[in-house]
Design a protein around this motif. Structure first.
Motif, PDB file in Angstrom:
ATOM      1  N   GLN A   1       0.844  -1.146   0.197  1.00 42.66           N
ATOM      2  CA  GLN A   1      -0.048  -0.085  -0.093  1.00 42.66           C
ATOM      3  C   GLN A   1       0.642   1.196  -0.029  1.00 42.66           C
ATOM      4  O   GLN A   1       0.406   2.210   0.208  1.00 42.66           O
ATOM      5  CB  GLN A   1      -1.137  -0.047   1.160  1.00 42.66           C
ATOM      6  N   LYS A   2       2.230   1.007  -0.337  1.00 44.96           N
ATOM      7  CA  LYS A   2       3.089   2.100  -0.385  1.00 44.96           C
ATOM      8  C   LYS A   2       3.832   1.999  -1.543  1.00 44.96           C
ATOM      9  O   LYS A   2       4.534   1.307  -1.644  1.00 44.96           O
ATOM     10  CB  LYS A   2       3.789   2.356   1.053  1.00 44.96           C
ATOM     11  N   PRO A  16      -1.237   4.519  -8.441  1.00 43.42           N
ATOM     12  CA  PRO A  16      -2.054   4.104  -7.487  1.00 43.42           C
ATOM     13  C   PRO A  16      -3.279   3.341  -8.013  1.00 43.42           C
ATOM     14  O   PRO A  16      -4.155   4.059  -8.704  1.00 43.42           O
ATOM     15  CB  PRO A  16      -2.298   5.091  -6.531  1.00 43.42           C
ATOM     16  N   SER A  18      -5.646   2.411  -5.423  1.00 39.36           N
ATOM     17  CA  SER A  18      -6.759   2.526  -4.485  1.00 39.36           C
ATOM     18  C   SER A  18      -6.251   3.957  -3.630  1.00 39.36           C
ATOM     19  O   SER A  18      -5.211   4.509  -3.491  1.00 39.36           O
ATOM     20  CB  SER A  18      -6.629   1.387  -3.406  1.00 39.36           C
ATOM     21  N   LYS A  20      -6.384   4.408  -0.715  1.00 36.56           N
ATOM     22  CA  LYS A  20      -5.594   4.020   0.690  1.00 36.56           C
ATOM     23  C   LYS A  20      -4.200   3.999   0.311  1.00 36.56           C
ATOM     24  O   LYS A  20      -3.643   3.770   1.767  1.00 36.56           O
ATOM     25  CB  LYS A  20      -6.195   2.812   0.978  1.00 36.56           C
ATOM     26  N   GLU A  21      -3.650   3.926  -0.691  1.00 37.87           N
ATOM     27  CA  GLU A  21      -2.390   3.872  -0.996  1.00 37.87           C
ATOM     28  C   GLU A  21      -1.563   5.141  -0.910  1.00 37.87           C
ATOM     29  O   GLU A  21      -2.110   6.207  -0.864  1.00 37.87           O
ATOM     30  CB  GLU A  21      -2.100   3.256  -2.369  1.00 37.87           C
ATOM     31  N   CYS A  39      -4.739   8.968  -4.403  1.00 35.48           N
ATOM     32  CA  CYS A  39      -4.087   8.135  -3.307  1.00 35.48           C
ATOM     33  C   CYS A  39      -4.488   8.834  -1.782  1.00 35.48           C
ATOM     34  O   CYS A  39      -5.212   9.903  -1.870  1.00 35.48           O
ATOM     35  CB  CYS A  39      -2.507   7.982  -3.636  1.00 35.48           C
TER      36      CYS A  39
END
Length: 148
Positions: A1-2, A16, A18, A20-21, A39
């Motif tokens: 996620q990073k 990205p 999502s 949430k990234e 993001c």
């Protein structure tokens, strides 16, 4: 996620999938980073002459310990932080202007904001000099007359 983008010197795309990234950009010199999805946040650290373009972030975009950073916000960005950076230019989209965008700065210089107004580009400096006054036991702060 990073997403980690480190030591780039050319063009680089980050996609990205999502919101949430997060995107962490570190040590880039003369790079052009294009973040093509939404993001959570973007951090730009220890970069020189680097351009970062992004659609939208949910939380914040941070520029830390950098020199001559250019950030182009194509969508929304509720918060932007500039810390220990010399030479930051932020281009703000109409989406961000229609909403609310907050800027937090510390130990930085040569900071400018740009946005479109009709066919013109408006450019305004972010003040880096303030006047503090103690009167009757209260401390007040005002932007220096240089920015009037």
């Amino acid at each position: 996620q990073k997403w980690q983008v480190e030591y780039q010197s050319g063009l680089c795309e980050v996609k990205p999938t999502s919101n949430k990234e997060t995107v962490y950009i570190y040590g880039c010199i003369g790079a052009g980073i294009d973040v093509q999805g939404d993001c959570r946040n973007i951090t730009i650290e220890q970069c020189k002459n680097t351009r970062v373009f992004f659609n939208s972030v949910l939380a914040t975009c941070e520029i830390v310990n950098s020199k001559k950073a250019y950030v182009n916000i194509r969508g929304k960005c509720p918060s932007l932080s500039i810390d220990n950076t010399d030479g930051a230019t932020i281009f703000i989209s109409q989406d961000s202007l229609d909403g609310k965008i907050e800027f937090t700065t510390s130990k930085s210089s040569e900071m400018n904001l740009q946005w479109e107004k009709g066919e013109d580009i408006i450019e305004k400096p972010i003040p880096e000099q303030y006047k503090h006054t103690i009167e009757n036991g209260a401390v007040t702060v005002a932007v220096s007359d240089l920015y009037a």
